[in-house]
Enzyme design. Structure first.
Site, short mmCIF file in Angstrom:
data_model
loop_
_atom_site.label_atom_id
_atom_site.label_comp_id
_atom_site.label_asym_id
_atom_site.label_seq_id
_atom_site.Cartn_x
_atom_site.Cartn_y
_atom_site.Cartn_z
N GLY A 16 0.79 -1.24 0.00
CA GLY A 16 0.00 0.00 0.00
C GLY A 16 0.81 1.28 0.00
CB SER A 17 4.34 2.19 -0.69
OG SER A 17 4.53 1.70 -1.99
CG ASN A 18 2.12 3.33 -5.64
OD1 ASN A 18 2.60 4.32 -6.16
ND2 ASN A 18 2.66 2.12 -5.77
CG ASN A 113 -2.23 -0.32 -13.23
OD1 ASN A 113 -2.23 -0.57 -12.02
ND2 ASN A 113 -1.48 -0.99 -14.08
CG HIS A 115 3.36 -1.77 -15.41
ND1 HIS A 115 2.95 -3.02 -14.98
CD2 HIS A 115 4.47 -1.98 -16.17
CE1 HIS A 115 3.77 -3.93 -15.46
NE2 HIS A 115 4.70 -3.33 -16.18
C1 GAR Z 1 3.91 -1.12 -7.21
O1 GAR Z 1 5.29 -1.14 -7.44
C2 GAR Z 1 3.14 -1.17 -8.51
O2 GAR Z 1 3.80 -0.53 -9.55
C3 GAR Z 1 3.04 -2.64 -8.75
O3 GAR Z 1 2.80 -3.18 -7.49
C4 GAR Z 1 3.48 -2.41 -6.51
C5 GAR Z 1 2.52 -2.13 -5.36
O4 GAR Z 1 3.17 -1.54 -4.31
N1 GAR Z 1 1.98 -2.92 -9.66
C6 GAR Z 1 2.06 -3.84 -10.61
O5 GAR Z 1 3.03 -4.55 -10.78
C7 GAR Z 1 0.82 -3.94 -11.49
N2 GAR Z 1 1.11 -4.65 -12.68
P1 GAR Z 1 2.35 -0.86 -3.12
O6 GAR Z 1 1.34 -1.89 -2.61
O7 GAR Z 1 3.39 -0.55 -2.09
O8 GAR Z 1 1.68 0.38 -3.66
#
Ligand code: GAR
Length: 209
Positions: A16-18, A113, A115
Site C-alpha cells: 500500500g505504499s502508493n 493504474n 505499472h
Molecule cells: C507497485 O510497485 C506497482 O507498480 C506494482 O505493485 C506495486 C505495489 O506496491 N503494480 C504492478 O506490478 C501492477 N502490474 P504498493 O502496494 O506498495 O503500492
C-alpha cells in the site's frame, strides 16, 4: 456524502505504499480528492491496514475461484461497492488481478493504474526484474488508463530511473517505487483538477513538477 470533490476508489493487493502516498498528498492539500473506499483481494494486505489506520473505509473482497482475475460474483460486488461509495475514479495501486469487461464498462475511461516499468517495455509481473534481467540501463514507472489489454491503456505519465551497476531486483524495485510515490499522486492531482485530456491513445495536460 459528497462535498463535490472527486471520490477515489483504491484497489490494491500489497503493502500500500502508493495508496499512502496518495492519501498523504490529499492530506497535504496537493490532491483535491477524497479516498472514499479501499478494497483488496488479499485479506491481510498492508493497504487495508494503512487505510483503517487513517479512518478510511476498507474492505476485503473475496476474489473467488480464479487466480489472476475476480470471478463474476466478486467483480459485481466490487462494482457495487465502488458505485455505492460514489467513486468517480478507480485507482489501481498494486492490484494484482486483471479487470476486464463488466468492470471497465462500469467505469469506462476512469480506471487508472501504475505499472513499474516504462511501458510498452516489460508489461506483466515483476516488471523491475524483467528490466534487470534484460540488461536495461533505464527503468521507471508508468501511470496509464486501463483498457482491455494487459498494461496497454493510454499512457498518462512516465518517470525514468537509472539502472545502476550492482543493482539487484530489490534495489531497483525500491528506486522505481520511490518514483511511483511521487508520480502517482501528481497524476491523480492533475486528473482531479480536470487538467488531463484523453483522445484515443493520445493524452495531454500532465506536466512534471
Ligand atoms: C507497485 O510497485 C506497482 O507498480 C506494482 O505493485 C506495486 C505495489 O506496491 N503494480 C504492478 O506490478 C501492477 N502490474 P504498493 O502496494 O506498495 O503500492
Amino acid at each position: 456524502m459528497s462535498d463535490g470533490r472527486l471520490r477515489l476508489g483504491i484497489l490494491g493487493s500489497g503493502k500500500g505504499s502508493n495508496f499512502v502516498a496518495i492519501a498523504d498528498a490529499i492530506r497535504a492539500g496537493s490532491v483535491d480528492a477524497e479516498v472514499a473506499l479501499v478494497l483488496s483481494d488479499v485479506s491481510d494486505a498492508g493497504i487495508l491496514g494503512h487505510a483503517r489506520a487513517s479512518g478510511i473505509p476498507a474492505r476485503h473482497v473475496a476474489p473467488g475461484r480464479f487466480r489472476t482475475k475476480l470471478d463474476e460474483e466478486s467483480e459485481s460486488a466490487v462494482i457495487g461497492s465502488l458505485r455505492e461509495a460514489g467513486v468517480g475514479l478507480v485507482v489501481l495501486a498494486g492490484f494484482m488481478r486483471i479487470l476486464k469487461g463488466e468492470f471497465l464498462r462500469a467505469f469506462d475511461g476512469r480506471v487508472m493504474n501504475i505499472h513499474p516499468s516504462l511501458l510498452p517495455a516489460f508489461p506483466g509481473l515483476e516488471a523491475w526484474r524483467q528490466a534487470l534481467d534484460y540488461g536495461a540501463k533505464v527503468a521507471g514507472c508508468t501511470v496509464h488508463l486501463v483498457d482491455q489489454g494487459i498494461d496497454t491503456g493510454p499512457i498518462l505519465a512516465q518517470r525514468a530511473v537509472p539502472v545502476l551497476d550492482g543493482d539487484d531486483a530489490a534495489t531497483l524495485h525500491a528506486r522505481i517505487q520511490g518514483a511511483e510515490r511521487e508520480l502517482y499522486p501528481a497524476v491523480v492531482g492533475a486528473w482531479a483538477r480536470g487538467e488531463i485530456r484523453v483522445r484515443g491513445r493520445m493524452t495531454s495536460g500532465f506536466r512534471e513538477g
